[in-house]
Design an enzyme around this catalytic site. Structure first.
Site, PDB file in Angstrom:
ATOM      1  CG  HIS A   1      41.007  37.382  36.668  1.00 17.57           C
ATOM      2  ND1 HIS A   1      41.885  38.393  36.974  1.00 17.57           N
ATOM      3  CD2 HIS A   1      40.859  36.681  37.807  1.00 17.57           C
ATOM      4  CE1 HIS A   1      42.264  38.277  38.231  1.00 17.57           C
ATOM      5  NE2 HIS A   1      41.653  37.246  38.762  1.00 17.57           N
TER       6      HIS A   1
ATOM      7  CG  HIS B   1      41.243  32.093  39.444  1.00 20.89           C
ATOM      8  ND1 HIS B   1      40.015  32.494  39.905  1.00 20.89           N
ATOM      9  CD2 HIS B   1      42.053  33.193  39.582  1.00 20.89           C
ATOM     10  CE1 HIS B   1      40.067  33.752  40.299  1.00 20.89           C
ATOM     11  NE2 HIS B   1      41.291  34.207  40.128  1.00 20.89           N
TER      12      HIS B   1
ATOM     13  CD  GLU C   1      38.395  38.344  39.909  1.00 20.40           C
ATOM     14  OE1 GLU C   1      38.273  37.144  40.180  1.00 20.40           O
ATOM     15  OE2 GLU C   1      39.244  39.063  40.453  1.00 20.40           O
TER      16      GLU C   1
HETATM   17  C1  GLA Z   1      41.839  36.697  42.026  1.00 18.19           C
HETATM   18  C2  GLA Z   1      42.141  36.467  43.446  1.00 18.19           C
HETATM   19  C3  GLA Z   1      43.360  37.237  43.849  1.00 18.19           C
HETATM   20  C4  GLA Z   1      44.527  36.923  42.938  1.00 18.19           C
HETATM   21  C5  GLA Z   1      44.114  37.132  41.505  1.00 18.19           C
HETATM   22  C6  GLA Z   1      45.170  36.664  40.538  1.00 18.19           C
HETATM   23  O1  GLA Z   1      41.318  37.936  41.813  1.00 18.19           O
HETATM   24  O2  GLA Z   1      41.054  36.781  44.292  1.00 18.19           O
HETATM   25  O3  GLA Z   1      43.680  36.927  45.182  1.00 18.19           O
HETATM   26  O4  GLA Z   1      44.930  35.597  43.140  1.00 18.19           O
HETATM   27  O5  GLA Z   1      42.949  36.425  41.214  1.00 18.19           O
HETATM   28  O6  GLA Z   1      46.419  37.168  40.827  1.00 18.19           O
END
Ligand code: GLA
Length: 376
Positions: free
Chosen positions: A206, A132, A341
């Site tokens: 997210h 991210h 997402e």
């Molecule tokens: C994304 C990732 C997950 C986790 C979340 C945040 O969705 O794919 O593995 O890290 O973010 O907690």
């Protein structure tokens, strides 16, 4: 047997427009939400003509709250989040609740990729990978913001300029995002980005949803339908293997509705690698199309997602652990929220066969994703 499209259309016909019982003009309210890095941040409250209410802050472009009606028209909180900005700044879990993610959403293997013959290293914040955007992604920045009202609805325009070299990514990237809440219950998110040098980008939202109500237990009874014949299986560090695997005959087949909890604890290498569902699905078709529908049999709430993106990461809150105390003082235990997402596939900069995530000067990045709320 009905095709997926027939099923999706049939179910849509049964649904009622979110909160159709009320009728008042749509509105926007701006109020202080605290301060970050010495900068005052705001909370924008968007309400449509049926009472559906969405709250957004210009810290991280976070959707902090959605009050959506159930089948009786009763409004309830369906988004995991906090009531002040400190909750997000001090999040003990790294949840990315509600945030806009950039410069590269999801993982890049070992935080390393090569572009135009040059190798770049991004911080390893999710060992052994980057997740991210690196150490301080777009979710932790204060964005400039402007509320607006048009014929299409009420909204807020956000902008963030990421300097050349920020988090080691090349090129100055300017990202504009507009959230628009319409009277049909849809929250539209449009993204537009440009760069000064060749770079890689992947943007997403997210938000964690719980259609039974945030903090009201798990999302395991939610029925999910995904418009996806294939998904991207992952290794033990959540990096795609590069294969686009058919979902047929696997616990990843959501072409017909299945409860999230129905198969999540099955003995399956992919479920083990993701600690549950934490996988990118390859959305069928191109252009703006439905990617997902989620239905809560408890409350009747329906969330539909439409997107122009090639993939959608279904994440079932596997790393939530009850330590986040959010709205109404409620704790968010494991699997008490799910994310859809919309994005390019994870680790695309290292996967030549995936749809490219490169952005070059002169090109314009566009994405539109809609979360649509209703009840039946
Ligand atoms: C994304 C990732 C997950 C986790 C979340 C945040 O969705 O794919 O593995 O890290 O973010 O907690």
């Amino acid at each position: 047997m009905k095709s997926l499209n027939q099923w999706l259309c049939g179910a849509a016909a049964l649904s009622v427009v979110a909160g159709a019982a009320h009728a008042a003009p749509s509105s926007i309210k701006t109020q202080p939400f605290g301060s970050v890095d010495g900068k005052q941040v705001q909370l924008y409250t968007l309400t449509n003509s049926h009472g559906l209410t969405v709250k957004i802050t210009n810290y991280g472009g976070i959707v902090t709250s959605v009050l959506a009606p159930d089948r009786k028209g009763k409004l309830g909180e369906v988004v995991l989040g906090f009531d002040d900005v400190d909750g997000y700044v001090n999040d003990p879990n790294g949840t990315y609740f509600g945030a806009l993610i950039g410069r590269y959403a999801n993982r890049i293997a070992k935080g390393t990729f090569t572009l135009d013959g040059k190798t770049y290293h991004i911080a390893i914040n999710n060992p052994p990978n980057t997740l991210h955007g690196g150490k301080k992604g777009f979710d932790k920045k204060v964005w400039s913001a402007q509320p607006f009202k048009t014929g299409a609805g009420v909204g807020v325009k956000l902008a963030y300029v990421s300097a050349d070299g920020e988090e080691n990514y090349p090129g100055k990237v300017t990202l504009n995002v507009a959230y628009t809440l319409a009277n049909d219950g849809s929250l539209k998110i449009t993204y537009r980005a440009v760069t000064t040098k060749d770079t890689v980008v992947n943007f997403t939202n997210h938000t964690y949803f719980n259609l039974n109500g945030a903090g009201n237990g798990t999302i395991l009874n939610h029925l999910v339908t995904l418009n996806a014949n294939r998904f991207t299986p992952i290794d033990t560090t959540s990096i795609p293997t590069g294969v686009l695997q058919p979902v047929a005959g696997t616990p990843f087949d959501f072409r017909r509705p299945h409860a999230i909890g129905e198969r999540i604890n099955k003995t399956d290498t992919q479920l083990k690698n993701g600690s549950g569902y934490d996988h990118n699905f390859v959305v069928n078709g191109r252009g703006m199309r439905m990617s997902a529908r989620v239905y809560s049999p408890t409350t009747g709430r329906v969330l539909e997602e439409y997107t122009t993106e090639p993939g959608v990461q279904l994440y079932t809150g596997n790393f939530l652990n009850g330590k986040n105390i959010g709205h109404d003082g409620k704790a968010y235990p494991r699997r008490s929220g799910f994310c859809l997402e919309a994005q390019h596939f994870p680790d695309t900069p290292n996967q030549p066969k995936f749809p490219t995530a490169e952005l070059k000067p002169g090109q314009v990045y566009h994405q539109t994703t809609i979360y649509k709320f209703s009840a039946r």
